[in-house]
Structure formats: C-alpha cells, structure tokens
Design an enzyme around this catalytic site. Structure first.
Site, PDB file in Angstrom:
ATOM      1  N   ALA A  15       0.810  -1.230   0.000  1.00  0.00           N
ATOM      2  CA  ALA A  15       0.000   0.000   0.000  1.00  0.00           C
ATOM      3  C   ALA A  15       0.837   1.270   0.000  1.00  0.00           C
ATOM      4  CB  ALA A  15      -0.927   0.008   1.218  1.00  0.00           C
ATOM      5  N   GLY A  55      -9.154  12.996   6.639  1.00  0.00           N
ATOM      6  CA  GLY A  55     -10.399  12.692   7.337  1.00  0.00           C
ATOM      7  C   GLY A  55     -10.782  11.233   7.343  1.00  0.00           C
ATOM      8  N   VAL A  65       6.122  -9.103   3.711  1.00  0.00           N
ATOM      9  CA  VAL A  65       5.053 -10.050   3.370  1.00  0.00           C
ATOM     10  C   VAL A  65       5.587 -11.409   2.936  1.00  0.00           C
ATOM     11  CG1 VAL A  65       3.459  -8.185   2.749  1.00  0.00           C
ATOM     12  CG2 VAL A  65       4.863  -9.267   0.963  1.00  0.00           C
ATOM     13  N   SER A 143      -1.710 -10.017 -12.979  1.00  0.00           N
ATOM     14  CA  SER A 143      -1.058  -9.257 -14.044  1.00  0.00           C
ATOM     15  C   SER A 143      -1.409  -9.873 -15.385  1.00  0.00           C
ATOM     16  CB  SER A 143       0.464  -9.273 -13.865  1.00  0.00           C
ATOM     17  OG  SER A 143       1.111  -8.718 -15.006  1.00  0.00           O
ATOM     18  N   ASN A 150       5.724 -13.435 -20.589  1.00  0.00           N
ATOM     19  CA  ASN A 150       6.574 -12.350 -21.070  1.00  0.00           C
ATOM     20  C   ASN A 150       8.029 -12.790 -20.983  1.00  0.00           C
ATOM     21  OD1 ASN A 150       6.759  -9.699 -22.133  1.00  0.00           O
ATOM     22  ND2 ASN A 150       7.435  -8.921 -20.148  1.00  0.00           N
ATOM     23  N   TYR A 156       8.000 -13.810 -12.453  1.00  0.00           N
ATOM     24  CA  TYR A 156       6.850 -12.925 -12.239  1.00  0.00           C
ATOM     25  C   TYR A 156       5.586 -13.517 -12.868  1.00  0.00           C
ATOM     26  CZ  TYR A 156       4.282  -8.473 -12.032  1.00  0.00           C
ATOM     27  OH  TYR A 156       3.363  -7.487 -11.766  1.00  0.00           O
ATOM     28  N   ALA A 157       5.712 -14.033 -14.084  1.00  0.00           N
ATOM     29  CA  ALA A 157       4.554 -14.620 -14.764  1.00  0.00           C
ATOM     30  C   ALA A 157       4.041 -15.840 -14.010  1.00  0.00           C
ATOM     31  CB  ALA A 157       4.923 -14.995 -16.202  1.00  0.00           C
ATOM     32  N   ALA A 159       4.352 -16.454 -10.790  1.00  0.00           N
ATOM     33  CA  ALA A 159       3.709 -16.006  -9.551  1.00  0.00           C
ATOM     34  C   ALA A 159       2.318 -15.466  -9.815  1.00  0.00           C
ATOM     35  CB  ALA A 159       4.579 -14.948  -8.875  1.00  0.00           C
ATOM     36  N   LYS A 160       2.171 -14.652 -10.848  1.00  0.00           N
ATOM     37  CA  LYS A 160       0.876 -14.047 -11.131  1.00  0.00           C
ATOM     38  C   LYS A 160      -0.116 -15.067 -11.684  1.00  0.00           C
ATOM     39  CE  LYS A 160       1.821  -9.902  -9.728  1.00  0.00           C
ATOM     40  NZ  LYS A 160       1.147  -9.365  -8.520  1.00  0.00           N
ATOM     41  N   ILE A 189       0.630  -0.130 -16.355  1.00  0.00           N
ATOM     42  CA  ILE A 189       0.036   0.958 -15.587  1.00  0.00           C
ATOM     43  C   ILE A 189       1.129   1.989 -15.276  1.00  0.00           C
ATOM     44  CG2 ILE A 189      -1.227   1.571 -13.494  1.00  0.00           C
ATOM     45  CD1 ILE A 189      -2.769  -0.313 -15.390  1.00  0.00           C
TER      46      ILE A 189
END
Length: 248
Positions: A15, A55, A65, A143, A150, A156-157, A159-160, A189
């Site tokens: 986050a 607020g 993590v 992803s 890719n 990465y691929a 894992a996703k 993004i």
C-alpha cells in the site's frame, strides 16, 4: 449505479506506492478503515498519515510479506485490535527480471515468495473471522503477464498465474461462507516502476496495447472498489483484465 459500501476493515498489501496506494485511498474514501501494509515503514506510514489527514481512518503496518512468521505475527496483532478484516487486497509485488537461463534461484524464490506465497500467508491468517462473520472480500492483484507470459519474466509470470489459480480455489472453498475471491489483472500501468522506462521502451510497449496507452492506478482502484462493494456479492472466482485489450 451507485456503489453501496458498509464501512468495514480493509487490509491492502503493497500500500505504500503505486496501485496499492491508489486502492488504499479509494477504500478510505468509501469510509473503510484501511490497514496499509508494506515492507518500508515510511511508505505505508506516509499513506496512512495522508488518509488520516484527509479525514479517513487508516493505520500502517510495516511487514515483510514474504516472511510467514512476520505475517502471522501481524495477523495476530490486527485481529486482536480489530477482531476481523472484512476486505483483503493482496497487492504486494516485486520484479527481478532476467532470462530464465540466467535467472538465479534467489531471484526466482524472492519473486514467488513476495508475489504469490504472501497472499497465502495473509488469507490463512485472516480468513477465519471472515468465515464466522459470513462476509468477506478477497481481491488478488495479478497481471496480464500471468495470462500471456513475457520473456525475461518467468518468475513474475509464474507467480501471477499462480495468483489466478489461488483465487479460483479460494472462491470455491469459501463460497458457502459468503466470501468472494477475485483477481484483477493489470496491464501496463503508469507507476514509478514504468517511469523508469525510456520513451523508446514505452513506445514499443504501447504498440502491443490496442488502446495505445498505459493505464492509471485509478483504473485498477476503481475495479477493486466495485469488487469489494455490496453490489458485487454474486461475483467470485473471476479474473478481470484491466490491460487496454492486451489479453483479449
């Protein structure tokens, strides 16, 4: 259609920046108490402070993590204070790119641990109170690479892609408890990660995207916002691409 949100407790991993930050801010704007998790105390702390200053309600939890013991300890402390986490967004992720033949065991393991195993740790640590309450929303951030692959991103691929499989299994396991699980699969993004690309690299990538542009973090946050709302109670086990048409 106006989204319906009953104020709940939401936890977002990763986050401290980018997509995770946008998701945390969107959920806080809907009145949820947002628990901001990242490895870097200053990043998740800064987001939580900004939400509070605007607020909203937020609290920072600096957690690695990829460390199951650290996640278990954090879950215990969180449930002691809040009793239940109603909304879990597994967004934390890293990249350690390289062609498979040159990829080290460490680079493979680090990406799998951070991007995939972490989701397992958080769900396992937080899902029991959801089942007792008979309400919950789990959103895993995948992803487009997990759908089409890719070169240079085998870790990465994998894992996703694993996130997608995890989501479908969670959806089946917890449906009887009114807990939904879905995956949001972003394409390219605009974040600090893509900002590191040269203009030439960006132009090459845009040619692979039917919409011919990068998405924004708000594009992802808006879909997550819908999936955790009361309106999305009949949607589970799905993978939603937000990629400008890359994986169609």
């Amino acid at each position: 259609m106006k989204l319906t949100h009953q104020p709940r407790v939401a936890l977002v991993t990763g986050a401290g920046r980018g997509i995770g930050k946008a998701i945390a801010e969107a959920l806080a704007a809907d009145g949820h108490t947002v628990l901001c998790v990242s490895k870097n105390p200053s990043s998740c702390g800064g987001v939580a402070d900004a939400i509070t200053a605007a607020g909203g309600k937020a609290k920072a939890y600096p957690v690695d993590v990829a460390d199951p013991a650290a996640v278990a300890q954090a879950c215990e402390a969180i449930l002691k204070e809040f009793e239940t986490v109603d909304i879990l967004v597994n967004n934390a992720g890293i990249t350690k790119d390289g062609l498979l033949i040159r990829m080290s065991d460490e680079d493979w393991g680090d990406v799998i641990s951070t991007n995939l195993s972490s989701a397992f740790y958080w769900v396992k640590g937080l899902v029991r109170p959801m089942t007792r309450k008979r309400w919950g929303r789990i959103v895993n951030i995948g992803s487009v690479v997990g759908r089409i692959g890719n070169p240079g991103q085998a870790n990465y691929a994998a894992a996703k892609a694993g996130m997608h499989g995890l989501t479908m299994s969670l959806a089946r396991e917890f449906a009887s408890r009114n807990i939904t699980a879905n995956t949001v699969a972003p394409g390219f993004i605009t974040t600090d990660m893509t900002d590191k690309l040269t203009d030439e690299q960006k132009d090459v990538i845009k040619k692979t995207v039917p919409l011919q542009r990068f998405g924004t973090t708000n594009d992802i946050a808006a879909l997550v916002d819908f999936l955790v709302s009361e309106n999305a109670g009949y949607i589970t086990g799905q993978v939603f691409s937000v990629d400008g048409g890359m994986a169609m």
